[in-house]
Design a protein around this motif. Structure first.
Motif: not given
Length: 199
Positions: A55-79
Protein backbone atom coordinates in the motif's frame (compact mmCIF):
# COMPACT_ATOMS: atom_id res chain seq x y z
CA UNK A 1 10.70 28.20 5.26
CA UNK A 2 8.23 30.97 5.89
CA UNK A 3 8.52 32.88 9.16
CA UNK A 4 5.88 35.09 10.72
CA UNK A 5 8.27 38.04 10.64
CA UNK A 6 8.41 37.72 6.82
CA UNK A 7 4.66 38.30 6.45
CA UNK A 8 2.98 41.69 5.97
CA UNK A 9 1.87 42.77 9.47
CA UNK A 10 -1.38 44.15 8.01
CA UNK A 11 -2.61 40.58 7.38
CA UNK A 12 -5.41 39.70 9.80
CA UNK A 13 -6.60 36.33 8.46
CA UNK A 14 -4.49 33.31 7.50
CA UNK A 15 -5.97 30.48 5.42
CA UNK A 16 -4.32 27.05 5.40
CA UNK A 17 -4.97 23.73 3.71
CA UNK A 18 -4.27 20.63 5.83
CA UNK A 19 -2.49 17.99 3.75
CA UNK A 20 1.20 18.60 3.16
CA UNK A 21 0.77 22.17 4.43
CA UNK A 22 0.30 21.77 8.17
CA UNK A 23 1.35 18.12 8.29
CA UNK A 24 2.35 15.32 5.89
CA UNK A 25 -0.75 13.61 4.49
CA UNK A 26 1.04 10.26 4.69
CA UNK A 27 1.20 10.52 8.51
CA UNK A 28 -2.54 9.83 8.49
CA UNK A 29 -2.81 7.53 5.49
CA UNK A 30 -0.04 5.14 6.52
CA UNK A 31 -1.80 4.56 9.84
CA UNK A 32 -5.05 3.86 7.98
CA UNK A 33 -3.15 1.36 5.82
CA UNK A 34 -1.76 -0.30 8.95
CA UNK A 35 -5.27 -0.69 10.40
CA UNK A 36 -6.66 -2.05 7.12
CA UNK A 37 -3.79 -4.51 6.83
CA UNK A 38 -4.44 -5.72 10.37
CA UNK A 39 -8.10 -6.21 9.46
CA UNK A 40 -7.21 -8.24 6.36
CA UNK A 41 -4.70 -10.29 8.30
CA UNK A 42 -7.51 -11.28 10.65
CA UNK A 43 -10.22 -11.86 8.02
CA UNK A 44 -8.20 -13.23 5.09
CA UNK A 45 -5.08 -14.56 6.88
CA UNK A 46 -2.81 -12.33 4.79
CA UNK A 47 0.53 -11.00 6.00
CA UNK A 48 -0.09 -7.49 7.36
CA UNK A 49 3.50 -6.36 6.86
CA UNK A 50 3.42 -7.33 3.18
CA UNK A 51 0.08 -5.56 2.77
CA UNK A 52 1.33 -2.34 4.36
CA UNK A 53 4.48 -2.32 2.22
CA UNK A 54 2.44 -2.77 -0.95
CA UNK A 55 0.00 0.00 0.00
CA UNK A 56 2.80 2.42 0.83
CA UNK A 57 4.55 1.64 -2.46
CA UNK A 58 1.32 2.20 -4.39
CA UNK A 59 0.73 5.50 -2.60
CA UNK A 60 4.26 6.75 -3.30
CA UNK A 61 4.22 5.70 -6.96
CA UNK A 62 0.63 6.41 -8.04
CA UNK A 63 -1.12 8.29 -5.23
CA UNK A 64 -3.81 7.51 -2.69
CA UNK A 65 -6.50 6.72 -5.29
CA UNK A 66 -4.50 3.76 -6.61
CA UNK A 67 -3.92 2.00 -3.29
CA UNK A 68 -6.99 -0.21 -2.99
CA UNK A 69 -7.00 -1.17 -6.67
CA UNK A 70 -3.35 -2.22 -6.41
CA UNK A 71 -4.09 -4.32 -3.36
CA UNK A 72 -7.17 -5.83 -4.95
CA UNK A 73 -5.30 -6.78 -8.11
CA UNK A 74 -2.35 -8.27 -6.24
CA UNK A 75 -4.35 -10.32 -3.72
CA UNK A 76 -7.63 -10.83 -5.64
CA UNK A 77 -9.52 -9.08 -2.84
CA UNK A 78 -13.28 -9.18 -2.81
CA UNK A 79 -14.82 -5.85 -3.84
CA UNK A 80 -16.74 -5.81 -0.54
CA UNK A 81 -13.53 -4.76 1.21
CA UNK A 82 -13.49 -1.43 -0.62
CA UNK A 83 -16.20 -0.24 1.77
CA UNK A 84 -14.05 -1.16 4.79
CA UNK A 85 -11.05 0.59 3.26
CA UNK A 86 -12.97 3.79 2.51
CA UNK A 87 -14.76 3.73 5.86
CA UNK A 88 -11.43 3.58 7.70
CA UNK A 89 -10.33 6.74 5.91
CA UNK A 90 -13.22 8.67 7.44
CA UNK A 91 -13.58 7.02 10.85
CA UNK A 92 -10.28 5.38 11.82
CA UNK A 93 -9.10 5.72 15.39
CA UNK A 94 -5.45 5.92 14.44
CA UNK A 95 -2.93 4.82 17.08
CA UNK A 96 -0.60 7.83 16.87
CA UNK A 97 -1.35 11.56 16.82
CA UNK A 98 -0.49 13.42 13.62
CA UNK A 99 2.33 15.86 14.28
CA UNK A 100 2.45 19.30 12.69
CA UNK A 101 5.50 20.31 10.71
CA UNK A 102 7.71 22.05 13.33
CA UNK A 103 8.01 25.27 11.30
CA UNK A 104 4.23 25.37 10.79
CA UNK A 105 3.61 24.87 14.51
CA UNK A 106 5.88 27.85 15.19
CA UNK A 107 4.08 29.93 12.55
CA UNK A 108 0.64 29.10 13.98
CA UNK A 109 1.82 29.92 17.50
CA UNK A 110 3.19 33.28 16.34
CA UNK A 111 -0.10 34.10 14.60
CA UNK A 112 -2.03 33.31 17.79
CA UNK A 113 0.31 35.40 19.95
CA UNK A 114 -0.29 38.34 17.58
CA UNK A 115 -4.07 37.81 17.94
CA UNK A 116 -4.69 37.15 14.26
CA UNK A 117 -7.27 34.70 12.85
CA UNK A 118 -6.40 31.18 11.63
CA UNK A 119 -8.63 29.34 9.16
CA UNK A 120 -8.34 25.79 7.89
CA UNK A 121 -9.95 25.62 4.47
CA UNK A 122 -9.61 22.11 3.16
CA UNK A 123 -10.63 20.18 0.07
CA UNK A 124 -11.49 16.49 0.15
CA UNK A 125 -14.05 14.35 1.94
CA UNK A 126 -15.25 16.46 4.91
CA UNK A 127 -15.52 13.43 7.20
CA UNK A 128 -12.00 12.32 6.38
CA UNK A 129 -10.56 15.81 6.81
CA UNK A 130 -12.41 16.22 10.11
CA UNK A 131 -10.99 12.92 11.32
CA UNK A 132 -7.49 14.16 10.52
CA UNK A 133 -8.17 17.35 12.50
CA UNK A 134 -9.40 15.31 15.47
CA UNK A 135 -6.25 13.17 15.44
CA UNK A 136 -3.75 16.01 15.11
CA UNK A 137 -1.61 17.14 18.02
CA UNK A 138 -2.42 20.85 17.91
CA UNK A 139 -0.52 21.59 21.12
CA UNK A 140 -3.34 23.73 22.45
CA UNK A 141 -3.94 25.64 19.20
CA UNK A 142 -7.23 23.91 18.36
CA UNK A 143 -9.32 26.54 20.16
CA UNK A 144 -7.92 29.20 17.83
CA UNK A 145 -8.82 27.38 14.60
CA UNK A 146 -11.88 27.96 12.43
CA UNK A 147 -12.46 25.14 9.94
CA UNK A 148 -14.21 25.14 6.59
CA UNK A 149 -14.74 22.13 4.31
CA UNK A 150 -14.80 23.34 0.71
CA UNK A 151 -16.69 20.28 -0.56
CA UNK A 152 -19.74 21.46 1.39
CA UNK A 153 -19.98 24.51 -0.89
CA UNK A 154 -17.71 24.01 -3.92
CA UNK A 155 -14.22 22.48 -4.00
CA UNK A 156 -11.26 24.80 -4.44
CA UNK A 157 -10.15 26.35 -6.77
CA UNK A 158 -13.74 27.57 -6.95
CA UNK A 159 -13.73 30.79 -4.88
CA UNK A 160 -17.18 30.44 -3.28
CA UNK A 161 -16.01 29.16 0.11
CA UNK A 162 -13.39 31.92 0.41
CA UNK A 163 -15.97 34.61 -0.32
CA UNK A 164 -18.16 33.07 2.36
CA UNK A 165 -15.29 33.06 4.84
CA UNK A 166 -14.35 36.69 4.14
CA UNK A 167 -17.93 37.84 4.50
CA UNK A 168 -18.64 35.89 7.67
CA UNK A 169 -15.48 37.08 9.43
CA UNK A 170 -15.59 40.66 8.12
CA UNK A 171 -12.21 40.42 6.40
CA UNK A 172 -11.04 42.45 3.42
CA UNK A 173 -9.18 40.67 0.62
CA UNK A 174 -6.08 42.78 1.29
CA UNK A 175 -6.11 41.63 4.93
CA UNK A 176 -6.15 37.93 4.05
CA UNK A 177 -3.42 35.50 3.06
CA UNK A 178 -3.63 31.94 1.77
CA UNK A 179 -0.72 29.54 2.25
CA UNK A 180 -0.47 26.28 0.33
CA UNK A 181 1.51 23.84 -1.77
CA UNK A 182 -0.76 23.15 -4.75
CA UNK A 183 -1.84 24.94 -7.91
CA UNK A 184 -5.41 24.42 -6.68
CA UNK A 185 -4.81 26.73 -3.73
CA UNK A 186 -2.85 29.20 -5.83
CA UNK A 187 -5.61 29.42 -8.44
CA UNK A 188 -8.21 29.78 -5.68
CA UNK A 189 -6.33 32.68 -4.10
CA UNK A 190 -5.84 34.36 -7.48
CA UNK A 191 -9.51 34.07 -8.36
CA UNK A 192 -10.42 35.63 -5.01
CA UNK A 193 -7.90 38.45 -5.31
CA UNK A 194 -6.05 37.56 -2.13
CA UNK A 195 -2.32 37.11 -1.64
CA UNK A 196 -0.83 33.64 -1.76
CA UNK A 197 2.42 32.19 -0.40
CA UNK A 198 3.70 28.91 -1.82
CA UNK A 199 5.27 26.83 0.93
Amino acid sequence: MIKYSDIDPRIKGFIFELDNVLFPEKEYLYQVYYLFASFLEYTELLNAKVLVNLMVQAYEKEGANAVFNTLQEHFKLDEKYRFNFEHLHTAAQIPLKIMLYPHMLTLLQDIVVDRKQIFILTNGNPLQQLNKIKHTDWQGLEKYLTCYFAEEVAPKPEPDIVHLLLDKHHLQRRETLMLGVTDTDRFCAESCGIDYIAL
